[in-house]
Motif scaffolding. Structure first.
Motif, PDB file in Angstrom:
ATOM      1  N   GLN A 165      -1.824  -8.529  -1.664  1.00 41.20           N
ATOM      2  CA  GLN A 165      -1.211  -7.907  -2.787  1.00 41.20           C
ATOM      3  C   GLN A 165      -2.409  -6.640  -3.334  1.00 41.20           C
ATOM      4  OE1 GLN A 165      -1.041 -11.508  -4.729  1.00 41.20           O
ATOM      5  NE2 GLN A 165       1.736 -10.791  -4.824  1.00 41.20           N
ATOM      6  N   ILE A 166      -3.495  -7.123  -3.292  1.00 38.03           N
ATOM      7  CA  ILE A 166      -4.685  -6.052  -4.175  1.00 38.03           C
ATOM      8  C   ILE A 166      -4.678  -5.120  -2.964  1.00 38.03           C
ATOM      9  CG2 ILE A 166      -7.017  -5.464  -4.033  1.00 38.03           C
ATOM     10  CD1 ILE A 166      -7.368  -8.582  -4.786  1.00 38.03           C
ATOM     11  N   THR A 167      -4.224  -5.249  -2.100  1.00 38.69           N
ATOM     12  CA  THR A 167      -4.624  -3.987  -0.610  1.00 38.69           C
ATOM     13  C   THR A 167      -2.721  -2.837  -1.137  1.00 38.69           C
ATOM     14  OG1 THR A 167      -5.977  -4.983   1.015  1.00 38.69           O
ATOM     15  CG2 THR A 167      -4.164  -2.945   1.373  1.00 38.69           C
ATOM     16  N   SER A 168      -2.325  -3.424  -1.591  1.00 41.24           N
ATOM     17  CA  SER A 168      -1.043  -2.651  -1.707  1.00 41.24           C
ATOM     18  C   SER A 168      -0.826  -1.893  -2.737  1.00 41.24           C
ATOM     19  CB  SER A 168       0.611  -3.532  -1.590  1.00 41.24           C
ATOM     20  OG  SER A 168       0.526  -5.137  -1.893  1.00 41.24           O
ATOM     21  N   SER A 169      -1.746  -2.826  -3.672  1.00 40.68           N
ATOM     22  CA  SER A 169      -2.025  -2.503  -5.682  1.00 40.68           C
ATOM     23  C   SER A 169      -2.162  -1.156  -4.691  1.00 40.68           C
ATOM     24  CB  SER A 169      -1.690  -3.396  -6.305  1.00 40.68           C
ATOM     25  OG  SER A 169      -0.831  -4.605  -6.240  1.00 40.68           O
ATOM     26  N   MET A 170      -3.279  -0.901  -4.283  1.00 43.36           N
ATOM     27  CA  MET A 170      -4.564  -0.388  -4.290  1.00 43.36           C
ATOM     28  C   MET A 170      -4.002   0.858  -3.782  1.00 43.36           C
ATOM     29  SD  MET A 170      -7.751  -0.948  -6.090  1.00 43.36           S
ATOM     30  CE  MET A 170      -9.038  -0.297  -4.837  1.00 43.36           C
ATOM     31  N   ALA A 171      -3.155   0.645  -2.324  1.00 43.94           N
ATOM     32  CA  ALA A 171      -2.459   2.134  -1.766  1.00 43.94           C
ATOM     33  C   ALA A 171      -2.129   2.561  -3.098  1.00 43.94           C
ATOM     34  CB  ALA A 171      -1.914   1.345  -0.476  1.00 43.94           C
ATOM     35  N   LEU A 172      -0.778   1.958  -3.854  1.00 49.77           N
ATOM     36  CA  LEU A 172       0.162   2.746  -4.564  1.00 49.77           C
ATOM     37  C   LEU A 172      -0.755   3.729  -5.788  1.00 49.77           C
ATOM     38  CD1 LEU A 172       2.899  -0.079  -5.498  1.00 49.77           C
ATOM     39  CD2 LEU A 172       2.789   1.954  -4.871  1.00 49.77           C
ATOM     40  N   PHE A 173      -2.332   3.298  -5.941  1.00 47.82           N
ATOM     41  CA  PHE A 173      -3.042   3.904  -6.794  1.00 47.82           C
ATOM     42  C   PHE A 173      -3.869   4.951  -6.217  1.00 47.82           C
ATOM     43  CE2 PHE A 173      -3.246   0.033  -9.502  1.00 47.82           C
ATOM     44  CZ  PHE A 173      -3.074   0.831 -10.410  1.00 47.82           C
ATOM     45  N   SER A 174      -3.687   4.695  -4.772  1.00 50.03           N
ATOM     46  CA  SER A 174      -4.377   6.025  -4.261  1.00 50.03           C
ATOM     47  C   SER A 174      -3.119   6.917  -3.719  1.00 50.03           C
ATOM     48  CB  SER A 174      -4.810   5.207  -2.844  1.00 50.03           C
ATOM     49  OG  SER A 174      -4.810   6.487  -1.581  1.00 50.03           O
ATOM     50  N   ARG A 175      -2.190   6.881  -3.538  1.00 55.00           N
ATOM     51  CA  ARG A 175      -1.035   7.570  -3.547  1.00 55.00           C
ATOM     52  C   ARG A 175      -0.817   8.815  -4.701  1.00 55.00           C
ATOM     53  NH1 ARG A 175       0.889   4.006   0.254  1.00 55.00           N
ATOM     54  NH2 ARG A 175       1.912   2.810  -0.844  1.00 55.00           N
ATOM     55  N   ILE A 176      -1.034   8.154  -5.559  1.00 53.77           N
ATOM     56  CA  ILE A 176      -0.944   8.247  -7.231  1.00 53.77           C
ATOM     57  C   ILE A 176      -1.915   9.466  -7.777  1.00 53.77           C
ATOM     58  CG2 ILE A 176      -0.654   8.321  -9.923  1.00 53.77           C
ATOM     59  CD1 ILE A 176       0.797   5.516  -8.968  1.00 53.77           C
ATOM     60  N   PHE A 177      -3.417   9.267  -7.439  1.00 51.21           N
ATOM     61  CA  PHE A 177      -3.828   9.536  -8.056  1.00 51.21           C
ATOM     62  C   PHE A 177      -4.760  10.467  -6.889  1.00 51.21           C
ATOM     63  CE2 PHE A 177      -6.668   5.708  -9.882  1.00 51.21           C
ATOM     64  CZ  PHE A 177      -5.647   5.776 -10.897  1.00 51.21           C
ATOM     65  N   GLU A 178      -4.495  10.609  -5.683  1.00 48.00           N
ATOM     66  CA  GLU A 178      -4.520  11.894  -4.961  1.00 48.00           C
ATOM     67  C   GLU A 178      -3.783  12.963  -4.924  1.00 48.00           C
ATOM     68  OE1 GLU A 178      -3.487  12.779   0.171  1.00 48.00           O
ATOM     69  OE2 GLU A 178      -2.438  11.282  -0.822  1.00 48.00           O
ATOM     70  N   TYR A 179      -2.720  12.566  -5.879  1.00 51.17           N
ATOM     71  CA  TYR A 179      -2.097  13.918  -5.852  1.00 51.17           C
ATOM     72  C   TYR A 179      -2.528  14.606  -7.629  1.00 51.17           C
ATOM     73  CZ  TYR A 179       1.891  14.573  -3.295  1.00 51.17           C
ATOM     74  OH  TYR A 179       3.035  14.467  -2.485  1.00 51.17           O
ATOM     75  N   LEU A 180      -3.429  13.211  -8.569  1.00 48.03           N
ATOM     76  CA  LEU A 180      -3.994  14.052  -9.340  1.00 48.03           C
ATOM     77  C   LEU A 180      -5.145  14.534  -9.439  1.00 48.03           C
ATOM     78  CD1 LEU A 180      -2.752  10.993 -12.052  1.00 48.03           C
ATOM     79  CD2 LEU A 180      -1.636  13.592 -12.282  1.00 48.03           C
ATOM     80  N   ASP A 181      -5.361  14.121  -8.188  1.00 49.32           N
ATOM     81  CA  ASP A 181      -6.605  14.849  -7.204  1.00 49.32           C
ATOM     82  C   ASP A 181      -6.742  16.214  -7.599  1.00 49.32           C
ATOM     83  OD1 ASP A 181      -8.118  12.439  -8.661  1.00 49.32           O
ATOM     84  OD2 ASP A 181      -7.940  11.694  -6.867  1.00 49.32           O
ATOM     85  N   MET A 182      -5.435  16.576  -6.728  1.00 46.34           N
ATOM     86  CA  MET A 182      -5.555  17.905  -6.460  1.00 46.34           C
ATOM     87  C   MET A 182      -6.051  18.931  -7.583  1.00 46.34           C
ATOM     88  SD  MET A 182      -1.492  17.461  -4.240  1.00 46.34           S
ATOM     89  CE  MET A 182      -1.696  16.538  -3.141  1.00 46.34           C
ATOM     90  N   ARG A 183      -6.771  20.317  -6.810  1.00 50.63           N
ATOM     91  CA  ARG A 183      -7.409  21.219  -7.629  1.00 50.63           C
ATOM     92  C   ARG A 183      -6.030  22.513  -7.830  1.00 50.63           C
ATOM     93  NH1 ARG A 183      -9.680  26.078  -6.719  1.00 50.63           N
ATOM     94  NH2 ARG A 183      -9.318  25.496  -4.429  1.00 50.63           N
ATOM     95  N   ILE A 184      -6.385  22.263  -9.160  1.00 47.80           N
ATOM     96  CA  ILE A 184      -5.095  23.448  -9.442  1.00 47.80           C
ATOM     97  C   ILE A 184      -6.059  24.491  -9.336  1.00 47.80           C
ATOM     98  CG2 ILE A 184      -4.130  24.308 -12.078  1.00 47.80           C
ATOM     99  CD1 ILE A 184      -3.053  21.505 -11.122  1.00 47.80           C
ATOM    100  N   GLU A 185      -5.333  25.087  -8.178  1.00 44.18           N
ATOM    101  CA  GLU A 185      -5.376  27.012  -8.508  1.00 44.18           C
ATOM    102  C   GLU A 185      -5.957  28.298  -9.502  1.00 44.18           C
ATOM    103  OE1 GLU A 185      -4.536  27.549  -4.805  1.00 44.18           O
ATOM    104  OE2 GLU A 185      -5.026  25.357  -3.148  1.00 44.18           O
ATOM    105  N   ILE A 186      -4.737  27.708 -10.060  1.00 45.74           N
ATOM    106  CA  ILE A 186      -4.141  28.409 -11.389  1.00 45.74           C
ATOM    107  C   ILE A 186      -4.119  28.099 -12.286  1.00 45.74           C
ATOM    108  CG2 ILE A 186      -2.651  31.055 -11.620  1.00 45.74           C
ATOM    109  CD1 ILE A 186      -1.675  30.922  -9.276  1.00 45.74           C
ATOM    110  N   ASP A 187      -4.913  28.461 -13.392  1.00 42.34           N
ATOM    111  CA  ASP A 187      -4.927  27.802 -14.254  1.00 42.34           C
ATOM    112  C   ASP A 187      -5.262  28.221 -15.985  1.00 42.34           C
ATOM    113  OD1 ASP A 187      -4.771  25.122 -16.035  1.00 42.34           O
ATOM    114  OD2 ASP A 187      -6.786  24.597 -15.563  1.00 42.34           O
ATOM    115  N   ASP A 188      -4.527  27.972 -17.251  1.00 36.80           N
ATOM    116  CA  ASP A 188      -4.988  28.857 -18.056  1.00 36.80           C
ATOM    117  C   ASP A 188      -7.814  28.663 -18.300  1.00 36.80           C
ATOM    118  OD1 ASP A 188      -2.596  28.734 -18.607  1.00 36.80           O
ATOM    119  OD2 ASP A 188      -2.719  27.400 -20.190  1.00 36.80           O
ATOM    120  N   PRO A 189      -7.212  29.461 -18.768  1.00 43.01           N
ATOM    121  CA  PRO A 189      -8.538  29.756 -18.933  1.00 43.01           C
ATOM    122  C   PRO A 189      -9.460  29.193 -20.281  1.00 43.01           C
ATOM    123  CG  PRO A 189      -8.078  32.226 -19.607  1.00 43.01           C
ATOM    124  CD  PRO A 189      -6.858  31.225 -19.228  1.00 43.01           C
TER     125      PRO A 189
END
Length: 621
Positions: free
Chosen positions: A328-352
């Motif tokens: 249960q812990i592994t599957s839950s952590m994998a869910l967080f990992s997949r979500i955080f993976e997108y949130l951690d993507m670098r914004i290449e074009i952003d507001d100054p």
């Protein structure tokens, strides 16, 4: 397979850690501190939830002891007062347990939904800021899966995984202590019987899990076939290629496979239930046997035996849950990992950090490119190489060249869909990178070759550019784009639903609606990325007249496939392999007899061949 299903599947008995979950965590590790930060604002409520879980589990353990006193004391001695007290306690425990369960579920669900809401909106907003290149290399289905299935899985983490871990641990420990308090001899017997019982149940459950995983893959294949084959584009393709029978046979094969796997899964499930039934019957039988033998009974009363048997029956499920905590812990952590993976993507074009604001009223629309270069991440050469242009406010500049020469890339730099890897793109002497993205979008309007309409009414599609636009302003924009009469002739007028991706309209009609949408925004700079490529000659001329009228006081950058539409441009830029090889007006470039003149002659020759072919068909008909 659907990622969200991978993260949550498992029947709670005999499950093993999913290799794909382990791989996800290896590729994108997640710290418990970061997960804890999500739950920190709800620390008080989660503490209450945990307390309620423990209280519910402990209160439930009182029932076997009450049963013991009922059987051993109240009923044999006809003690009515004790009988009423014990029965009242049993009913009170049932009511209290139910009430605590409702409150616990409510609190856990509220916390889970609020965390889901925060993650869902954060991921959506983050993806909105990703560059176009990200969406060209990422499947749309994967984005949808992470935004829906994976984030919905967070609800189970809070309301199921976390609460079941706390409940199972509390219940298993409490039940074991209560059993030992009732009879240490029978407790030892349970320790001997439980291991083989757990092993058998887990083995059957693993078999079912394997079959279920194959069935989920087959179901995912079937869903993909339905989506691809029964969409508007898919049906059109199958009809034009006469591939209907082939698609039907493919669907039939998948359906047969799914049917067989479902039968196997049900049989495996039946075996699991049968094995558990045998276990549930065997353990009480052995307990009764031990209680009836003089050597092992130890003077046990009937009440103690009944209470112990009840505790024993209640121990199996929470004990299995405790054994599966790691899964249960592994599957839950994998869910967080997949979500955080997108949130951690670098914004290449952003507001100054401190954007420079350019008010629409003050903007002139003067565009300059100084030694601009751009290279895509997956390329080994520049798509745009050292281009310098000065586009005066209110002028009309055309970009022409062969396919792949860099026309659309240059237009994307002007609208800041991408940032140059070298040089500067300026609007009224302000580097676009120093402006807020919303400010750039307000001043630079784009009508692309690939028109996208939302699945809503024409009115809402137009108002998408300016939510505060009045109906009169919408009509004015539609008239300017030469599409008002078409809309008026529809049964529902501006309230007509355009259909999925605008399939209700022709390519030319969709482009005119898109042009009206951009006109409604009233940008200072207008970028037309082959916006008239899908129009017939008559409609193209009408729209071109509208564009010409709107270009007064507005800087227009046109990417043209038909060179005849840009003869009157103030400046024509000829691109070749990302370089501006010729710059001038139509007359000057024709006089030079260079690359532009060659393109014009080639198109004229192609048009003559096409015209001759049409004449020949007319004669034959």
């Amino acid at each position: 397979m659907n990622e969200g299903m991978r993260g949550r599947r498992g029947d709670g008995t005999g499950a093993r850690k999913d290799p794909q979950d382990l791989q996800q965590l290896q590729e994108h590790p997640v710290s418990m501190r970061r997960i804890g930060a999500l739950f920190r604002p709800y620390k008080g409520r989660l503490t209450v939830v945990t307390g309620l879980i423990v209280a519910t589990s402990l209160v439930g353990l009182a029932s076997p002891f009450i049963t013991k006193h009922l059987i051993d004391d109240a009923i044999p001695h006809q003690d009515v007062g004790l009988l009423l007290t014990l029965v009242g306690l049993m009913l009170g425990i049932a009511v209290l347990t139910a009430a605590l369960g409702v409150v616990q579920t409510w609190l856990a669900t509220v916390v889970g939904q609020q965390i889901m809401h925060r993650l869902r909106t954060d991921v959506f907003a983050h993806l909105q800021r990703m560059p176009l290149a990200f969406f060209t290399r990422t499947r749309g289905g994967e984005l949808q899966s992470r935004l829906t299935n994976d984030i919905n899985g967070m609800q189970s983490v809070v309301t199921s995984s976390a609460t079941s871990i706390a409940s199972n641990v509390t219940t298993a420990v409490g039940t074991a202590v209560a059993m030992a308090a009732l009879s240490w001899r029978l407790s030892l017997l349970s320790l001997i019987v439980l291991p083989p019982a757990i092993y058998l149940t887990r083995r059957v459950a693993r078999l079912r899990r394997t079959i279920t995983a194959r069935a989920q893959r087959a179901l995912a294949d079937m869903q993909t076939q339905i989506e691809e084959s029964l969409s508007i584009s898919g049906v059109q393709l199958s009809k034009t290629l006469a591939s209907g029978p082939q698609l039907s046979q493919r669907f039939t094969d998948t359906s047969v496979q799914l049917t067989e796997l479902e039968v196997q899964s049900q049989l495996a499930g039946r075996w699991r239930m049968a094995s558990m039934s045998i276990i549930f019957a065997a353990i009480p039988a052995l307990i009764y046997l031990a209680a009836g033998m003089p050597a092992t009974s130890g003077g046990m009363t009937i009440g103690t035996l009944v209470a112990f048997t009840g505790l024993q029956a209640a121990l199996f499920r929470p004990l299995m849950g405790v054994l599966n905590v790691g899964v249960q812990i592994t599957s839950s952590m994998a869910l967080f990992s997949r979500i955080f993976e997108y949130l951690d993507m670098r914004i290449e074009i952003d507001d100054p950090t401190t954007p420079i604001a350019l008010d629409r009223k003050d903007a002139r629309g003067h565009v300059t490119l100084r030694d601009v270069s751009f290279r895509y991440a997956d390329s080994d050469r520049d798509a745009i190489s050292h281009v310098s242009l000065d586009i005066p406010a209110g002028s009309h500049v055309a970009l022409v060249g062969a396919t792949g020469s860099g026309k659309s890339t240059l237009a994307g730099l002007v609208s800041r869909l991408m940032d140059p890897t070298g040089g500067h793109v300026r609007l009224d002497d302000i580097d676009l990178r120093d402006m807020a993205l919303a400010n750039v979008a307000e001043l630079v309007g784009v009508v692309s070759q690939e028109t996208y309409l939302l699945h809503t009414t024409i009115r809402e599609n137009l108002r998408y550019a300016r939510p505060d636009a009045t109906d009169d302003e919408i009509v004015t924009a539609a008239k300017a784009a030469q599409v008002h009469e078409l809309i008026q002739d529809l049964p529902d007028g501006y309230d007509t639903v355009v259909g999925a991706r605008g399939y209700r309209f022709s390519g030319g009609e969709k482009q005119r609606i898109a042009l009206a949408r951009t006109i409604l925004r009233d940008p200072k700079v207008l970028v037309l990325d082959e916006a008239t490529s899908a129009l017939d000659n008559r409609t193209e001329r009408a729209v071109q007249d509208a564009v010409d009228a709107l270009s007064v006081g507005r800087t227009t950058l046109t990417i043209a496939h038909r060179l005849s539409t840009v003869r009157d441009a103030d400046l024509i830029v000829v691109l070749d392999h990302g370089q501006a090889v010729e710059v001038g007006n139509h007359a000057d470039l024709m006089e030079r007899d260079g690359r532009y003149a060659a393109l014009v002659h080639a198109q004229s020759a192609s048009a003559q061949v096409t015209s001759s072919a049409k004449d020949a068909v007319g004669v034959l008909s």
